[in-house]
Structures are given as C-alpha cells and as structure tokens.
Design a protein around this motif. Structure first.
Motif, PDB file in Angstrom:
ATOM      1  N   GLY A 161     -17.489  37.360  -9.159  1.00  0.00           N
ATOM      2  CA  GLY A 161     -16.897  37.649 -10.388  1.00  0.00           C
ATOM      3  C   GLY A 161     -16.537  36.626 -11.485  1.00  0.00           C
ATOM      4  N   PHE A 162     -16.749  35.303 -11.135  1.00  0.00           N
ATOM      5  CA  PHE A 162     -16.384  34.086 -11.667  1.00  0.00           C
ATOM      6  C   PHE A 162     -17.029  34.135 -13.159  1.00  0.00           C
ATOM      7  CE2 PHE A 162     -14.770  32.742  -7.649  1.00  0.00           C
ATOM      8  CZ  PHE A 162     -13.453  32.205  -8.233  1.00  0.00           C
ATOM      9  N   ARG A 163     -16.510  33.750 -14.155  1.00  0.00           N
ATOM     10  CA  ARG A 163     -17.182  33.333 -15.414  1.00  0.00           C
ATOM     11  C   ARG A 163     -18.036  32.476 -15.557  1.00  0.00           C
ATOM     12  NH1 ARG A 163     -13.049  35.396 -20.024  1.00  0.00           N
ATOM     13  NH2 ARG A 163     -12.378  37.310 -19.375  1.00  0.00           N
ATOM     14  N   GLY A 164     -17.842  31.643 -14.769  1.00  0.00           N
ATOM     15  CA  GLY A 164     -18.798  30.289 -14.849  1.00  0.00           C
ATOM     16  C   GLY A 164     -18.726  29.435 -13.648  1.00  0.00           C
ATOM     17  N   VAL A 165     -19.415  28.331 -13.595  1.00  0.00           N
ATOM     18  CA  VAL A 165     -19.309  27.402 -12.319  1.00  0.00           C
ATOM     19  C   VAL A 165     -19.344  25.978 -12.890  1.00  0.00           C
ATOM     20  CG1 VAL A 165     -20.554  28.872 -10.625  1.00  0.00           C
ATOM     21  CG2 VAL A 165     -21.982  27.599 -12.137  1.00  0.00           C
ATOM     22  N   LYS A 166     -18.846  25.061 -12.148  1.00  0.00           N
ATOM     23  CA  LYS A 166     -18.620  23.772 -12.609  1.00  0.00           C
ATOM     24  C   LYS A 166     -19.498  22.945 -11.439  1.00  0.00           C
ATOM     25  CE  LYS A 166     -14.959  21.150 -12.705  1.00  0.00           C
ATOM     26  NZ  LYS A 166     -13.605  20.811 -13.009  1.00  0.00           N
ATOM     27  N   MET A 167     -20.171  22.032 -11.798  1.00  0.00           N
ATOM     28  CA  MET A 167     -20.805  21.108 -10.878  1.00  0.00           C
ATOM     29  C   MET A 167     -20.747  19.748 -11.286  1.00  0.00           C
ATOM     30  SD  MET A 167     -24.787  21.737 -12.273  1.00  0.00           S
ATOM     31  CE  MET A 167     -25.401  20.217 -11.445  1.00  0.00           C
ATOM     32  N   LYS A 168     -20.764  18.892 -10.177  1.00  0.00           N
ATOM     33  CA  LYS A 168     -20.798  17.478 -10.216  1.00  0.00           C
ATOM     34  C   LYS A 168     -21.953  16.834 -10.759  1.00  0.00           C
ATOM     35  CE  LYS A 168     -16.473  17.425  -8.663  1.00  0.00           C
ATOM     36  NZ  LYS A 168     -15.444  17.116  -9.332  1.00  0.00           N
ATOM     37  N   VAL A 169     -21.897  15.730 -11.896  1.00  0.00           N
ATOM     38  CA  VAL A 169     -22.774  14.804 -12.098  1.00  0.00           C
ATOM     39  C   VAL A 169     -22.778  13.336 -11.828  1.00  0.00           C
ATOM     40  CG1 VAL A 169     -23.854  16.705 -13.762  1.00  0.00           C
ATOM     41  CG2 VAL A 169     -22.244  15.144 -14.463  1.00  0.00           C
ATOM     42  N   GLY A 170     -23.725  12.438 -12.029  1.00  0.00           N
ATOM     43  CA  GLY A 170     -23.297  11.209 -12.035  1.00  0.00           C
ATOM     44  C   GLY A 170     -23.630  10.446 -10.849  1.00  0.00           C
ATOM     45  N   GLY A 171     -23.779  11.226  -9.701  1.00  0.00           N
ATOM     46  CA  GLY A 171     -23.970  10.552  -8.342  1.00  0.00           C
ATOM     47  C   GLY A 171     -25.397   9.988  -8.391  1.00  0.00           C
ATOM     48  N   GLY A 172     -26.215  10.189  -9.237  1.00  0.00           N
ATOM     49  CA  GLY A 172     -27.697   9.768  -9.347  1.00  0.00           C
ATOM     50  C   GLY A 172     -28.226   9.430 -10.646  1.00  0.00           C
ATOM     51  N   THR A 173     -29.479   9.605 -10.899  1.00  0.00           N
ATOM     52  CA  THR A 173     -29.895   9.415 -12.065  1.00  0.00           C
ATOM     53  C   THR A 173     -29.834  10.832 -13.161  1.00  0.00           C
ATOM     54  OG1 THR A 173     -32.086  10.175 -11.638  1.00  0.00           O
ATOM     55  CG2 THR A 173     -31.936   8.035 -10.985  1.00  0.00           C
ATOM     56  N   LEU A 174     -30.119  10.408 -14.234  1.00  0.00           N
ATOM     57  CA  LEU A 174     -29.846  11.439 -15.356  1.00  0.00           C
ATOM     58  C   LEU A 174     -31.062  12.396 -14.854  1.00  0.00           C
ATOM     59  CD1 LEU A 174     -28.976  12.797 -17.644  1.00  0.00           C
ATOM     60  CD2 LEU A 174     -30.509  11.207 -19.117  1.00  0.00           C
ATOM     61  N   HIS A 175     -32.128  12.048 -14.363  1.00  0.00           N
ATOM     62  CA  HIS A 175     -33.190  12.932 -14.112  1.00  0.00           C
ATOM     63  C   HIS A 175     -32.782  13.746 -12.914  1.00  0.00           C
ATOM     64  CE1 HIS A 175     -37.306  14.564 -13.084  1.00  0.00           C
ATOM     65  NE2 HIS A 175     -36.927  14.258 -11.738  1.00  0.00           N
TER      66      HIS A 175
END
Length: 349
Positions: A161-175
């Motif tokens: 029922g959550f309205r959204g999710v958050k995820m981590k970025v920046g551990g690797g390449t932009l691709h």
C-alpha cells in the motif's frame, strides 16, 4: 516535576541482513536506549539507532551518561528547549555537531516521550497536529540487491500500500543506475512515485550529469547528490535541474538548515532526528521550510511521525516494509498516527 536519574542501555550486534548504499555498508544493529526518570514516577525513553560502527553506541552512551545526564538531573523535564540550550552550551567546546548532537537528540526525544506520558496523550497532540494520517513511501532499494531482487521488493512495497519506493544510486555507473531504475519502474508501473538516493556520492559535475538523466526517467526527487555541507553546490545544482533536490539528513542542528533553505538549495528538506538534535529541532526546521514554501519529508520514520503530523508542509514519511505480523496497515498510502501516550511505543529513530 524534577529529573532524578538518566539511565542508558547499549546494544551492538551484527545485522541479520547487511545493506549497502553508495558510500558505506550498514552491517550492525546497534542502538542506545536512554531513559529519563522523575520524582513523580513518570519516565520517558528514546532509542537511538546505529547501523555501522561497532563502538559508536558505547561512545554515545558515555556522552549521555557521563556528560549530559549530570547536567540535567534536578531540572524540570517540561522545559525542553531550556534543556536543549543548556546542553548546546555544555558541548560547545568539544563541538556540538556529531555524537554530541546524537546525545542531545536522545535526551530531547526522551523528554518529549516523558511529557506525553505525564499528560497521557501521544506527542502529536501536544504539537498541534493538522492531519490524522501520514503519506508514506518505502525505502527498499539497497545496492546489494540485484535487479531481480530489487524489482521484487519494490513490488512487495506497492502491494503493501505504499505510495512509492526509494532506491539507492551511485554505487556503479550511470548505465547501471538507469538499468536498475527501469527495472523498478517496469515492476511497479507508472503511477507510484520513484525516488533515488545517492548518499552524498557525487561531486557537482557528476551530480548534474546524473541528475539530468534521472529526471528524464521521471523521479520524484534526487536525494543527497552532494556532500551535505556544501550549500553553494546545492544551490547551483538546484538551479540547473528540474527534479527537486532532497537533502538534510546529514546536517546537524536547526541552525545548519537556514542558509540551505533560504538560498534555495533544497526542494525537499529531510532532517534526521538524531543529527538534527531531536524532535524539537526537526519541528523548527519544518516550520522554517514551511515559511519558505519547501516541503518536508522525514529521514526515517518512528518518532518522526509526530512531527509530520504537525507540520503544514509534510510531503512523505520514510518507512521500511510493514511488519510481517500484520500489526500495521496503510490506508490510501498513509500511515496511521499512534494512539499510545508519549512517542510511538518508544520507537527507534
């Protein structure tokens, strides 16, 4: 009413499942429980989380027990802001920012819990709440997860029922970031919000480059793109990007937010209860942001729900997945306010 004693308990043990962001591995489940007792038999408690260094909880406990506690024994626990100013002055020589602020936050939260329990009401009632439920999203997208596991946990959050999710970025390449983001978006559909969090991993040039790519994928906000202290870079970045910059969890005390907010360096302000100095400072940061038209989204949940209930500019509460025991249910993507006196069952923050 007078404070008669301050007791501190420490737990530090390996985390059952270590999680990773762009700059660190969080592999410890450490916390410090601070209890403030009074001559009227009412006690207040706080629970301060440490997810990394094995020794940090014990160091914090020494600060609270040996330095802060003796200064407040005999004080009226209802004079919360007065105690805060006293502890700021006490810790100024050693540097109030850092673990000293963690200790002040532990005291501040325990005092609010004590006040609510003494009046037999939840703290949000003392703050003048303006809503009875809080919009919430799930922080589930840690970097140790491969794309399949990442998509699976994101779907689970939306099913809860959550309205959204958050995820981590920046551990690797932009691709790699883009591929992981597309996997999550494909799994949850177009409607839920998707937020990304870099945990201060980038310099200005990299944050600008990646921010432009992230905003093309329709993220709700770009969190902690830059080192937290660099207000000027946040202002420059916010001017160049359309996606809101979310930051604040690594700023210490209410005063550290003034320039950031007034200069336009933040689009979603995100204090952390420990680093900001407790409920009192988070409330003041939120009211400052409200005056400047900046929305507020907590770093973490727990006791923060009381602040979010009171602020006029609340956007989101951060949460993990809901408990497996079914004790909590979301309604239209919102978290219910607690009904117990004090804070949320001495919730960890």
């Amino acid at each position: 009413m007078k404070i008669t004693a301050v007791r501190v308990e420490v737990v530090s043990e390996p985390k059952h499942h270590a999680v990773r962001d762009a700059i660190q591995l969080l592999d410890r489940d450490g916390h410090v429980v601070t209890t403030i007792e009074t001559d009227e038999g009412v006690a207040g408690r706080s629970d301060t989380y440490f997810g990394r260094e094995p020794s940090s909880p014990a160091i914090l406990a020494r600060i609270v027990q040996d330095q802060l506690a003796p200064a407040i024994v005999g004080s009226d626990p209802r004079l919360i802001r007065g105690i805060r100013e006293q502890l700021r002055a006490l810790t100024d020589y050693q540097g109030t920012a850092g673990l000293s602020t963690f200790g002040m936050a532990a005291v501040d939260l325990a005092l609010w819990d004590l006040l609510g329990r003494s009046l037999e009401v939840p703290v949000w009632q003392l703050l003048g709440a303006r809503r009875d439920a809080i919009p919430t999203y799930a922080m589930v997208g840690w970097l140790e997860l491969d794309e399949t596991a990442l998509a699976d946990v994101a779907v689970r959050a939306i099913e809860q029922g959550f309205r959204g999710v958050k995820m981590k970025v920046g551990g690797g390449t932009l691709h790699e970031d883009i591929s992981r983001m597309r996997a999550v978006r494909s799994a949850i559909g177009d409607e839920p919000d998707l937020m990304v969090d870099a945990n201060q991993a980038f310099d200005y040039a990299e944050a600008l480059s990646r921010g432009r790519a992230y905003e093309e994928l329709g993220v709700r906000w770009f969190e902690e793109p830059l080192p937290a202290h660099d207000t000027a870079a946040h202002v420059r970045l916010a001017d160049k990007l359309d996606v809101p910059i979310a930051t604040g969890e690594n700023r210490y005390g209410q005063r550290a937010f003034t320039d950031l907010i007034t200069a336009g360096g933040v689009g979603v302000v995100q204090p952390d209860l420990r680093r900001a100095g407790g409920l009192t400072d988070c409330l003041e940061v939120g009211l400052l942001a409200a005056g400047m038209g900046v929305p507020y989204a907590s770093h973490g949940g727990g006791a923060h729900i009381h602040v979010l209930a009171a602020l006029p500019n609340t956007l989101y509460m951060e949460s993990g997945l809901l408990p497996e025991d079914g004790s909590v249910h979301l309604t239209d993507g919102t978290y219910p306010l607690p009904t117990e006196p004090g804070l949320t069952g001495w919730a960890r923050f």
